[in-house]
Design a protein around this motif. Sequence first.
Motif, short mmCIF file in Angstrom:
data_model
loop_
_atom_site.label_atom_id
_atom_site.label_comp_id
_atom_site.label_asym_id
_atom_site.label_seq_id
_atom_site.Cartn_x
_atom_site.Cartn_y
_atom_site.Cartn_z
N ARG A 113 -39.31 -5.53 39.65
CA ARG A 113 -39.26 -4.12 40.04
C ARG A 113 -39.14 -3.95 41.55
O ARG A 113 -39.42 -2.89 42.08
N LEU A 114 -38.73 -4.99 42.23
CA LEU A 114 -38.52 -4.93 43.67
C LEU A 114 -37.08 -4.49 43.90
O LEU A 114 -36.15 -5.24 43.64
N PHE A 115 -36.91 -3.26 44.33
CA PHE A 115 -35.59 -2.70 44.59
C PHE A 115 -35.43 -2.60 46.10
O PHE A 115 -35.91 -1.64 46.72
N PRO A 116 -34.78 -3.59 46.72
CA PRO A 116 -34.68 -3.60 48.19
C PRO A 116 -34.01 -2.36 48.75
O PRO A 116 -33.27 -1.64 48.07
N SER A 117 -34.24 -2.16 50.03
CA SER A 117 -33.69 -1.03 50.76
C SER A 117 -32.19 -1.18 50.99
O SER A 117 -31.74 -2.23 51.47
N VAL A 118 -31.43 -0.14 50.68
CA VAL A 118 -29.99 -0.13 50.94
C VAL A 118 -29.76 -0.38 52.43
O VAL A 118 -28.96 -1.24 52.82
N GLU A 119 -30.46 0.37 53.27
CA GLU A 119 -30.31 0.24 54.71
C GLU A 119 -30.75 -1.14 55.19
O GLU A 119 -30.16 -1.72 56.09
#
Length: 175
Positions: free
Chosen positions: A135-141
């Motif tokens: 459930r780790l959804f990294p930052s787009v930026e």
Amino acid sequence: MDYNLLREAGVSRYGVISTGEIAFYPEIREICEGNACRQYGKTWACPPGVGTVEECRRRCMRFSSAIVFCGEYKIEDSFDFEGMARGHREFKKLCDRLYDAVKGELRDFLLLSNEGCIRCEKCTYPSDLCRMPERLFPSVEGFGINVSELAGRAGIPYKRDSGTVSYFGVLMCDL
């Protein structure tokens, strides 16, 4: 993929582009390093925990397609920081619903969200592994991607009226 899953998860708008259309900018990472959002070096979802810009680019290029999506949330005006924070939390829930919806549909995918992770009161970064890596959804930026440019390439307006705030994510997959 059944695009109705996006609407059911709460996605307001979306567009599909090739991952080859995504530009990765070290300059975006420099903004992260300046700690503008106060998450730099504090979570596995943000730099430096996500890896270098080149490592992030390689992770994305494993896939052929990018579904750029956003959630839109009502706010009183452009100074409604409480409303923006509420929208941010709701967008994180949207990403959870989207993850749950697509994990049975897609064999492999990468879901990027906005502005780090808010799951744990105290992140294990950097001393221990993430407690919830699935459930780790990294930052787009944090990946070095310019969100306004990405939204434009996907045909999604980045700026809306002052009565809403929009948050963006990307689902990398093979369609």
